[in-house]
Design a protein around this motif. Structure first.
Motif, PDB file in Angstrom:
ATOM      1  N   GLY A 213      67.156  21.554  67.751  1.00 31.14           N
ATOM      2  CA  GLY A 213      65.831  21.872  68.291  1.00 31.14           C
ATOM      3  C   GLY A 213      65.898  22.839  69.459  1.00 31.14           C
ATOM      4  O   GLY A 213      65.097  23.773  69.564  1.00 31.14           O
ATOM      5  N   TYR A 214      66.852  22.612  70.332  1.00 33.03           N
ATOM      6  CA  TYR A 214      67.014  23.493  71.494  1.00 33.03           C
ATOM      7  C   TYR A 214      67.306  24.930  71.056  1.00 33.03           C
ATOM      8  O   TYR A 214      66.721  25.886  71.575  1.00 33.03           O
ATOM      9  N   ALA A 215      68.206  25.099  70.067  1.00 35.45           N
ATOM     10  CA  ALA A 215      68.586  26.437  69.615  1.00 35.45           C
ATOM     11  C   ALA A 215      67.452  27.117  68.866  1.00 35.45           C
ATOM     12  O   ALA A 215      67.231  28.334  69.020  1.00 35.45           O
ATOM     13  N   VAL A 216      66.708  26.384  68.045  1.00 35.20           N
ATOM     14  CA  VAL A 216      65.604  26.985  67.279  1.00 35.20           C
ATOM     15  C   VAL A 216      64.524  27.499  68.211  1.00 35.20           C
ATOM     16  O   VAL A 216      64.023  28.627  68.068  1.00 35.20           O
ATOM     17  N   VAL A 217      64.134  26.697  69.172  1.00 38.61           N
ATOM     18  CA  VAL A 217      63.105  27.115  70.128  1.00 38.61           C
ATOM     19  C   VAL A 217      63.567  28.350  70.909  1.00 38.61           C
ATOM     20  O   VAL A 217      62.826  29.324  71.079  1.00 38.61           O
ATOM     21  N   ILE A 221      61.789  32.224  70.753  1.00 40.01           N
ATOM     22  CA  ILE A 221      61.305  32.857  71.979  1.00 40.01           C
ATOM     23  C   ILE A 221      62.039  34.184  72.218  1.00 40.01           C
ATOM     24  O   ILE A 221      61.427  35.199  72.582  1.00 40.01           O
ATOM     25  N   THR A 222      63.347  34.181  71.997  1.00 34.64           N
ATOM     26  CA  THR A 222      64.142  35.392  72.211  1.00 34.64           C
ATOM     27  C   THR A 222      63.685  36.526  71.302  1.00 34.64           C
ATOM     28  O   THR A 222      63.519  37.670  71.741  1.00 34.64           O
ATOM     29  N   HIS A 223      63.476  36.242  70.016  1.00 35.97           N
ATOM     30  CA  HIS A 223      63.048  37.294  69.087  1.00 35.97           C
ATOM     31  C   HIS A 223      61.657  37.797  69.439  1.00 35.97           C
ATOM     32  O   HIS A 223      61.390  39.007  69.372  1.00 35.97           O
ATOM     33  N   PHE A 331      78.644  19.168  72.325  1.00 32.13           N
ATOM     34  CA  PHE A 331      77.280  19.687  72.337  1.00 32.13           C
ATOM     35  C   PHE A 331      77.274  21.175  72.689  1.00 32.13           C
ATOM     36  O   PHE A 331      76.544  21.967  72.086  1.00 32.13           O
ATOM     37  N   GLY A 332      78.105  21.545  73.661  1.00 32.06           N
ATOM     38  CA  GLY A 332      78.181  22.963  74.033  1.00 32.06           C
ATOM     39  C   GLY A 332      78.640  23.827  72.876  1.00 32.06           C
ATOM     40  O   GLY A 332      78.132  24.930  72.661  1.00 32.06           O
ATOM     41  N   GLN A 333      79.616  23.329  72.113  1.00 32.99           N
ATOM     42  CA  GLN A 333      80.113  24.083  70.967  1.00 32.99           C
ATOM     43  C   GLN A 333      79.040  24.195  69.884  1.00 32.99           C
ATOM     44  O   GLN A 333      78.814  25.282  69.321  1.00 32.99           O
ATOM     45  N   VAL A 334      78.375  23.090  69.561  1.00 33.43           N
ATOM     46  CA  VAL A 334      77.329  23.103  68.526  1.00 33.43           C
ATOM     47  C   VAL A 334      76.151  23.965  68.972  1.00 33.43           C
ATOM     48  O   VAL A 334      75.644  24.806  68.213  1.00 33.43           O
ATOM     49  N   GLN A 335      75.706  23.726  70.193  1.00 32.58           N
ATOM     50  CA  GLN A 335      74.569  24.505  70.698  1.00 32.58           C
ATOM     51  C   GLN A 335      74.917  25.987  70.808  1.00 32.58           C
ATOM     52  O   GLN A 335      74.107  26.864  70.497  1.00 32.58           O
ATOM     53  N   GLY A 336      76.158  26.303  71.219  1.00 34.34           N
ATOM     54  CA  GLY A 336      76.586  27.689  71.292  1.00 34.34           C
ATOM     55  C   GLY A 336      76.634  28.343  69.925  1.00 34.34           C
ATOM     56  O   GLY A 336      76.254  29.513  69.752  1.00 34.34           O
ATOM     57  N   ALA A 337      77.103  27.588  68.915  1.00 33.77           N
ATOM     58  CA  ALA A 337      77.135  28.124  67.551  1.00 33.77           C
ATOM     59  C   ALA A 337      75.729  28.379  67.033  1.00 33.77           C
ATOM     60  O   ALA A 337      75.450  29.413  66.411  1.00 33.77           O
ATOM     61  N   LEU A 338      74.827  27.435  67.279  1.00 36.64           N
ATOM     62  CA  LEU A 338      73.447  27.605  66.841  1.00 36.64           C
ATOM     63  C   LEU A 338      72.728  28.693  67.639  1.00 36.64           C
ATOM     64  O   LEU A 338      71.703  29.229  67.189  1.00 36.64           O
ATOM     65  N   SER A 339      73.257  29.032  68.799  1.00 38.82           N
ATOM     66  CA  SER A 339      72.619  30.029  69.667  1.00 38.82           C
ATOM     67  C   SER A 339      73.203  31.423  69.487  1.00 38.82           C
ATOM     68  O   SER A 339      73.013  32.282  70.344  1.00 38.82           O
ATOM     69  N   TRP A 340      73.926  31.664  68.402  1.00 37.81           N
ATOM     70  CA  TRP A 340      74.491  33.002  68.161  1.00 37.81           C
ATOM     71  C   TRP A 340      73.415  34.074  68.228  1.00 37.81           C
ATOM     72  O   TRP A 340      73.608  35.129  68.824  1.00 37.81           O
ATOM     73  N   PHE A 341      72.267  33.803  67.634  1.00 35.74           N
ATOM     74  CA  PHE A 341      71.183  34.783  67.621  1.00 35.74           C
ATOM     75  C   PHE A 341      70.707  35.087  69.036  1.00 35.74           C
ATOM     76  O   PHE A 341      70.478  36.251  69.396  1.00 35.74           O
ATOM     77  N   VAL A 342      70.576  34.044  69.848  1.00 33.06           N
ATOM     78  CA  VAL A 342      70.113  34.239  71.229  1.00 33.06           C
ATOM     79  C   VAL A 342      71.149  35.010  72.036  1.00 33.06           C
ATOM     80  O   VAL A 342      70.834  35.997  72.705  1.00 33.06           O
TER      81      VAL A 342
END
Length: 636
Positions: A213-217, A221-223, A331-342
């Motif tokens: 959820g954190y990465a999707v939001v 917003i970034t795009h 969590f940092g690794q998962v969130q960082g992976a999901l945040s590639w786009f950001v």
């Protein structure tokens, strides 16, 4: 002495919102079509081998991160338990893990850079071949279908290949990291129970859902905030290239600018071009500030977010300190992976802008190639080689000449008079002509009537108009008013288009003496920009020396003696006539002294003029109406 320009040059109008929106389009299919050819090319084996190695190194780095995650749990548990023996052993283990990470990271960077250069080399060669093939570079300049091809070949190709690999490797790393750590995070985070309306809701692996959820939001917003940066980056590259072009042009024309005392005007023009850079940069700054605000806030809050979410289980005694740190790391690794786009959005913006510029450039090349190969462009001048080897004449049949008009032809020009098609303005009425070996033709007429256009059509580089030109299997050489001198040694400039070592030094020295340039013989091996070192008259005499080297069967002179005095002009023509007695010489000239070296004349007259200067009537067909401006008459 200084002068002040009478008017101030100001930047052009701002780019319309629609144009900015078009430049911001993702164009995914066209981008994919730009990426794929290399991986199917003759260099694909080496490229795929390097790609496989880089991917393997990336997977190795992800595995090291998995080991580090497990090490975190054990290490912090040892600290919590004050286990000094385990603490020392774990530090030693960390040293080995860190050493392996460093070796893998260095190797990945090295081989990825190697692959980037291989890919860029192949794409540069391919684009250059197509740009220079079929005179696409010339046709693009005539139609102004794209800007600054030099910048697209030099900068955009570099940015495209570098960005494609770094972004794709980053995406791959993120996917593998996600696969590797999402299971760990699911297990170590455990379930969480929430009281909703008197009932209890249990969410298994709740930290995974928070990370998603954190990465999707953050991505949405970034795009939303950063998308306009694609179009602005596109324009920034364009404005930067235009500014560099003006600086180079000023350097190459420093002498005439100095003679005109044009410094103030040039400065105003440069400032105007730079003002476009500055204004576009200000917009980039505003959107980059918003994107940085989003990214910085997203990244900073991600540091404490997993601790806040996991804190209740830790303080309730359900988690050890090691478990908390492992959750935080996973969590940092998962969130960082999901945040590639950001995290990659700023890089993605610059890469997509470069890709869009290359797509536009490639489309312009395709249009130029189609015009040359299928005559689907704005003209239908067909240049064919003679099938009769005994016929050494140039035959012109029904040739009507036109000028290009921006916008190009309509979508369906079938059945339309070729001289009236959209995309061109008729100039010269159709005429027919035969030029035989050894003949001497003088072409004259008012300035702007299409004399040089005729030469370009005979050279096969002018498609605008209608008719057919049949050329023999003979060597044709065109000497324009301003000859092209490549940067290099004087031998290179003299031998062009041959290499500087294609002719012996004795031959080069001999033609220089014949062209009254004997003082340059000692400079044959000097590397310089000879177009700036030689006077216009010296450059024209160098072109005559080049003609002596090439020994053409047909020599076309387009005001090639305009910078020479009459005596030197006569000497150059006598040199051509005596040294190349069997060559046909066709000259465009305004001086009456040149006429003495020719026995035939091709004269341009405005439509409606009933006779030429000698009082004779027209010798060739005159087009009634049709919008043409000139017709051609022949005098023997």
């Amino acid at each position: 002495m200084s002068t002040t320009p009478s008017s101030v040059i100001v930047p052009g109008p701002a780019v319309p919102a629609k144009a900015l929106k078009d430049q911001s389009r993702l164009r995914l299919a066209a981008t994919w079509a730009l990426i794929m050819p290399y991986w199917k090319s003759e260099d694909r084996k080496a490229g795929l081998g390097l790609l496989t190695l880089v991917v393997a190194l990336n997977l190795g780095i992800v595995y090291i991160n998995v080991l580090l995650n497990e090490w975190n749990r054990v290490f912090y548990n040892a600290i919590e338990q004050r286990d000094f023996v385990s603490f020392k052993a774990l530090l030693l283990r960390f040293s080995w893990i860190a050493a392996c990470f460093i070796v893998l990271a260095i190797s990945r960077q090295y081989y990825q850079m190697m692959l980037q250069m291989r890919w860029r080399t192949w794409m540069t060669g391919r684009f250059m071949q197509r740009w220079l093939g079929h005179q696409a570079y010339y046709r693009i300049e005539q139609t102004h279908s794209t800007d600054n091809p030099d910048q697209r070949l030099a900068d955009d190709l570099r940015q495209f290949t570098d960005g494609a690999l770094s972004l794709s490797m980053g995406l791959l790393n993120s996917v593998v990291t996600l696969v590797s750590f999402i299971g760990i995070l699911w297990v170590v985070s455990g379930p969480i129970s929430l009281a909703l309306g008197g009932s209890e809701l249990t969410i298994p692996g709740y930290m995974v859902w928070f990370a998603i959820g954190y990465a999707v939001v953050g991505s949405l917003i970034t795009h939303f905030v950063g998308r306009p940066l694609i179009g602005l980056s596109f324009q920034q590259e364009q404005y930067e290239a235009n500014f560099r072009f003006m600086l180079v042009r000023l350097r190459e024309n420093s002498e005439p600018v100095a003679l005109y005392r044009g410094e103030a005007t040039e400065q105003a023009g440069l400032r105007a071009r730079f003002e476009r850079i500055r204004e576009n940069w200000n917009q980039l700054m505003r959107y980059t500030r918003r994107l940085t605000f989003v990214n910085s806030g997203y990244g900073q809050f991600a540091i404490i977010f997993p601790l806040l979410v996991a804190a209740p289980r830790y303080f309730s005694g359900k988690l050890t300190l090691g478990g908390l740190m492992q959750i935080n790391s996973a969590f940092g690794q998962v969130q960082g992976a999901l945040s590639w786009f950001v995290d990659s959005y700023a890089t993605l913006v610059g890469w997509k802008a470069a890709a869009n510029r290359l797509i536009d450039f490639q489309q312009a090349i395709r249009v130029a190639e189609r015009e040359d190969l299928t005559h689907e462009g704005p003209g239908d001048i067909e240049v064919v080689e003679s099938t009769d080897k005994a016929d050494n004449s140039i035959t012109i049949t029904g040739l009507g000449l036109a000028l290009p008009v921006r916008g190009g032809p309509g979508p369906d020009d079938e059945g339309v008079d070729p001289l009236k098609r959209p995309g061109q303005r008729p100039l010269v009425a159709p005429f027919s002509l035969s030029i035989g070996p050894g003949e001497r033709w003088l072409v004259n007429g008012p300035s702007g009537c299409g004399k040089s256009v005729l030469f370009r059509a005979l050279a096969g580089i002018w498609p605008y108009g209608h008719g057919q030109i049949t050329v023999p299997h003979k060597r044709m050489l065109f000497l324009p008013q301003r000859s092209y001198l490549p940067i290099g040694t004087l031998a290179d400039a003299l031998s062009y288009p041959d290499a500087g070592n294609a002719h012996s030094r004795e031959a080069l020295a001999n033609v220089l003496r014949q062209a009254r340039l004997g003082m340059l013989i000692k400079h044959l091996d000097v590397f310089d920009n000879w177009s700036l070192r030689l006077s216009p008259g010296e450059q024209q005499r160098l072109a005559f020396a080049r003609a002596l080297l090439q020994k053409p069967d047909y020599l076309f002179l387009d005001e090639a003696t305009s910078a020479l005095d009459e005596e030197t002009e006569g000497a150059m023509y006598r040199l051509m006539v005596e040294t190349l007695p069997d060559a046909a010489i066709i000259s465009i000239a305004h001086r009456s002294t040149v006429a003495a070296f020719h026995d035939r004349r091709l004269h341009y007259l405005p439509v409606g003029d009933a006779s030429d200067e000698s009082g004779g009537g027209p010798r060739d067909g005159q087009l009634e109406g049709g919008g043409v401006s000139y017709r051609v008459v022949q005098d023997a």
